[in-house]
Write a protein that holds these residues in place. Structure first.
Motif, PDB file in Angstrom:
ATOM      1  N   LEU A   1      13.880  -0.078  13.430  1.00  8.93           N
ATOM      2  CA  LEU A   1      14.901  -1.134  13.482  1.00  8.93           C
ATOM      3  C   LEU A   1      16.040  -0.712  12.554  1.00  8.93           C
ATOM      4  O   LEU A   1      16.071  -1.079  11.376  1.00  8.93           O
ATOM      5  N   PRO A   2      16.988   0.065  13.059  1.00  3.22           N
ATOM      6  CA  PRO A   2      18.008   0.682  12.198  1.00  3.22           C
ATOM      7  C   PRO A   2      18.861  -0.302  11.404  1.00  3.22           C
ATOM      8  O   PRO A   2      19.401   0.059  10.364  1.00  3.22           O
ATOM      9  N   GLY A   3      18.977  -1.543  11.870  1.00  4.17           N
ATOM     10  CA  GLY A   3      19.786  -2.509  11.137  1.00  4.17           C
ATOM     11  C   GLY A   3      19.017  -3.319  10.120  1.00  4.17           C
ATOM     12  O   GLY A   3      19.572  -4.228   9.496  1.00  4.17           O
ATOM     13  N   SER A   4      17.762  -2.987   9.915  1.00  3.59           N
ATOM     14  CA  SER A   4      16.896  -3.801   9.055  1.00  3.59           C
ATOM     15  C   SER A   4      16.951  -3.350   7.602  1.00  3.59           C
ATOM     16  O   SER A   4      17.328  -2.220   7.286  1.00  3.59           O
ATOM     17  N   ARG A   5      16.542  -4.282   6.729  1.00  2.00           N
ATOM     18  CA  ARG A   5      16.309  -3.988   5.313  1.00  2.00           C
ATOM     19  C   ARG A   5      14.928  -4.525   4.960  1.00  2.00           C
ATOM     20  O   ARG A   5      14.530  -5.579   5.456  1.00  2.00           O
TER      21      ARG A   5
ATOM     22  N   ALA B   1      12.103   7.083   5.339  1.00  2.79           N
ATOM     23  CA  ALA B   1      12.271   6.471   6.662  1.00  2.79           C
ATOM     24  C   ALA B   1      13.637   5.828   6.850  1.00  2.79           C
ATOM     25  O   ALA B   1      14.189   5.832   7.959  1.00  2.79           O
ATOM     26  N   GLY B   2      14.185   5.252   5.803  1.00  2.00           N
ATOM     27  CA  GLY B   2      15.465   4.558   5.901  1.00  2.00           C
ATOM     28  C   GLY B   2      16.204   4.603   4.593  1.00  2.00           C
ATOM     29  O   GLY B   2      16.160   3.625   3.825  1.00  2.00           O
ATOM     30  N   PRO B   3      16.866   5.705   4.298  1.00  4.24           N
ATOM     31  CA  PRO B   3      17.507   5.878   2.990  1.00  4.24           C
ATOM     32  C   PRO B   3      18.406   4.707   2.609  1.00  4.24           C
ATOM     33  O   PRO B   3      19.285   4.305   3.373  1.00  4.24           O
ATOM     34  N   GLY B   4      18.122   4.136   1.431  1.00  6.97           N
ATOM     35  CA  GLY B   4      18.954   3.072   0.894  1.00  6.97           C
ATOM     36  C   GLY B   4      18.710   1.693   1.462  1.00  6.97           C
ATOM     37  O   GLY B   4      19.336   0.722   1.019  1.00  6.97           O
ATOM     38  N   ARG B   5      17.765   1.563   2.411  1.00 10.58           N
ATOM     39  CA  ARG B   5      17.564   0.261   3.051  1.00 10.58           C
ATOM     40  C   ARG B   5      16.266  -0.420   2.644  1.00 10.58           C
ATOM     41  O   ARG B   5      15.983  -1.537   3.088  1.00 10.58           O
ATOM     42  N   GLY B   6      15.469   0.228   1.822  1.00 11.25           N
ATOM     43  CA  GLY B   6      14.219  -0.373   1.371  1.00 11.25           C
ATOM     44  C   GLY B   6      14.146  -0.411  -0.141  1.00 11.25           C
ATOM     45  O   GLY B   6      14.675   0.464  -0.819  1.00 11.25           O
ATOM     46  N   ARG B   7      13.500  -1.444  -0.656  1.00 10.01           N
ATOM     47  CA  ARG B   7      13.262  -1.498  -2.090  1.00 10.01           C
ATOM     48  C   ARG B   7      11.858  -2.033  -2.332  1.00 10.01           C
ATOM     49  O   ARG B   7      11.267  -2.692  -1.465  1.00 10.01           O
TER      50      ARG B   7
ATOM     51  N   GLY C   1       0.825  -1.204   0.000  1.00  9.15           N
ATOM     52  CA  GLY C   1       0.000   0.000   0.000  1.00  9.15           C
ATOM     53  C   GLY C   1       0.856   1.250   0.000  1.00  9.15           C
ATOM     54  O   GLY C   1       1.655   1.483  -0.906  1.00  9.15           O
ATOM     55  N   SER C   2       0.739   2.062   1.052  1.00  3.17           N
ATOM     56  CA  SER C   2       1.532   3.281   1.180  1.00  3.17           C
ATOM     57  C   SER C   2       2.942   3.016   1.680  1.00  3.17           C
ATOM     58  O   SER C   2       3.753   3.941   1.743  1.00  3.17           O
ATOM     59  N   GLY C   3       3.209   1.766   2.070  1.00  6.99           N
ATOM     60  CA  GLY C   3       4.516   1.437   2.636  1.00  6.99           C
ATOM     61  C   GLY C   3       4.596   1.663   4.128  1.00  6.99           C
ATOM     62  O   GLY C   3       5.700   1.697   4.688  1.00  6.99           O
ATOM     63  N   ALA C   4       3.454   1.788   4.798  1.00  7.05           N
ATOM     64  CA  ALA C   4       3.436   2.145   6.215  1.00  7.05           C
ATOM     65  C   ALA C   4       4.217   1.159   7.076  1.00  7.05           C
ATOM     66  O   ALA C   4       5.045   1.565   7.909  1.00  7.05           O
ATOM     67  N   LEU C   5       3.964  -0.134   6.913  1.00 10.50           N
ATOM     68  CA  LEU C   5       4.636  -1.120   7.753  1.00 10.50           C
ATOM     69  C   LEU C   5       6.133  -1.156   7.470  1.00 10.50           C
ATOM     70  O   LEU C   5       6.959  -1.150   8.392  1.00 10.50           O
ATOM     71  N   GLY C   6       6.494  -1.200   6.208  1.00 10.84           N
ATOM     72  CA  GLY C   6       7.906  -1.250   5.872  1.00 10.84           C
ATOM     73  C   GLY C   6       8.651  -0.015   6.325  1.00 10.84           C
ATOM     74  O   GLY C   6       9.780  -0.104   6.835  1.00 10.84           O
ATOM     75  N   ALA C   7       8.051   1.158   6.157  1.00  8.84           N
ATOM     76  CA  ALA C   7       8.697   2.394   6.587  1.00  8.84           C
ATOM     77  C   ALA C   7       8.887   2.416   8.095  1.00  8.84           C
ATOM     78  O   ALA C   7       9.934   2.869   8.599  1.00  8.84           O
ATOM     79  N   SER C   8       7.916   1.910   8.846  1.00 13.25           N
ATOM     80  CA  SER C   8       8.053   1.868  10.297  1.00 13.25           C
ATOM     81  C   SER C   8       9.156   0.906  10.730  1.00 13.25           C
ATOM     82  O   SER C   8       9.879   1.171  11.694  1.00 13.25           O
ATOM     83  N   VAL C   9       9.287  -0.211  10.021  1.00  6.88           N
ATOM     84  CA  VAL C   9      10.388  -1.131  10.308  1.00  6.88           C
ATOM     85  C   VAL C   9      11.723  -0.417  10.122  1.00  6.88           C
ATOM     86  O   VAL C   9      12.614  -0.480  10.988  1.00  6.88           O
ATOM     87  N   LEU C  10      11.903   0.266   9.012  1.00  2.77           N
ATOM     88  CA  LEU C  10      13.159   0.961   8.749  1.00  2.77           C
ATOM     89  C   LEU C  10      13.422   2.045   9.784  1.00  2.77           C
ATOM     90  O   LEU C  10      14.571   2.270  10.192  1.00  2.77           O
ATOM     91  N   ASP C  11      12.365   2.712  10.230  1.00  2.88           N
ATOM     92  CA  ASP C  11      12.499   3.786  11.214  1.00  2.88           C
ATOM     93  C   ASP C  11      12.892   3.255  12.591  1.00  2.88           C
ATOM     94  O   ASP C  11      13.731   3.846  13.275  1.00  2.88           O
TER      95      ASP C  11
END
Length: 299
Positions: A135-139, A160-166, A123-133
């Motif tokens: 959990l700093p070591g996450s991808r 939320a996590g530059p370079g850590r999400g795709r 969807g909007s990426g809400a869950l993934g963005a919150s994970v990146l925000d």
């Protein structure tokens, strides 16, 4: 200063009355948000000593939109979600407060690292963005079928996590070699479409503004896409990895039965949201060689 206070008091009373008459569920809260939006400020309204020259015009335009039951988030262009302010736009499912609990459940029930996480039906990426925000070591790999939603997901992940999400644009009901290649992962999160075919959303904000493809889960029971999420979780998760999937409050038993039928999971349970309603399926990937259907089925 007194003129500003007078304008704000008048505007707040008038806007609240108009929204209440239009059937908006939280007219006072929404009115304050619209006033702040018109004033172009994040500060408390009482702290303002000046207003933009076009304050009344901007407030009138946004109030008229809310009277027509356009979602407040679309008018503001953003939606709060956990610690974030997510970008939102028309045609993409607006994140809901009840979904925020998914990340707490994931952290509570996970054994081992949370480094590689897949968000299905992003969807909007809400869950993934919150994970990146949080959990700093996450991808995060987010999967979304709609082009406009996938673009928004990419925007929110990068913020939320530059370079850590795709983002992978794909249909979970088909084969996705690139998604298979992501295995093994530590967790799968999902807020899939799950409304049954015969159910009609009652709120105008939902019926007229959330895309139907993000609402209806397929099949008479609404569980075609959730079933696909469970199947992908079985393919993606490492042994011990967690699946946390949102569902309708009446679908707890059916969701657990889907996991049981799939096999290869343990510690299967239903978690309730903050209002006490069944809301999330929890399931842990069993160790290799575990018997199909192994594990506890419970609320």
């Amino acid at each position: 200063m007194s003129d500003v206070r007078t304008r704000l008091r008048t505007a707040l009373a008038t806007t609240t009355e108009r929204l209440g008459a239009a059937g908006v569920p939280s007219p006072s809260v929404d009115a304050r948000a619209l006033l702040a939006h018109a004033a172009d400020t994040d500060r408390h309204l009482l702290l303002l000593d000046a207003l933009p020259e076009d304050f009344e015009d901007r407030l009138e335009a946004s109030t008229a939109r809310r009277e027509r039951r356009e979602p407040l988030q679309l008018i503001l262009g953003r939606a709060p979600f956990r610690r974030l302010e997510l970008a939102v736009r028309p045609g993409v499912f607006i994140p809901r407060p009840e979904t925020e609990l998914a990340l707490d459940l994931l952290r509570e029930h996970t054994r081992g690292p949370l480094a590689e996480i897949v968000d299905l039906c992003a969807g909007s990426g809400a869950l993934g963005a919150s994970v990146l925000d949080e959990l700093p070591g996450s991808r995060v790999l987010s999967v979304e079928i709609e082009e406009s939603a996938a673009e928004l997901t990419a925007e929110n992940l990068e913020a939320a996590g530059p370079g850590r999400g795709r983002v992978l644009r794909a249909d979970l009901l088909g084969e996705i070699p690139e998604l298979d290649a992501a295995a093994p992962v530590d967790a799968v999160l999902s807020n899939p479409p799950y409304i049954p075919a015969g159910a009609v959303p009652q709120d105008p904000e939902v019926a007229a503004h959330d895309p139907h493809r993000a609402l209806f889960g397929g099949g008479e029971d609404g569980l075609e896409v959730p079933r696909a999420v469970i199947d992908w979780a079985g393919r993606l998760l490492r042994p011990g990895g967690m699946l946390v999937m949102e569902h309708a409050d009446v679908q707890g038993p059916a969701a657990r039965e889907l996991v049981q039928a799939h096999g290869g999971f343990e510690d299967v349970a239903t978690a309730r949201d903050l209002t006490g309603r069944d809301r999330f399926l929890l399931a842990r990937r069993a160790a290799a060689g575990a018997q199909a259907g192994r594990g506890r089925l419970s609320r």
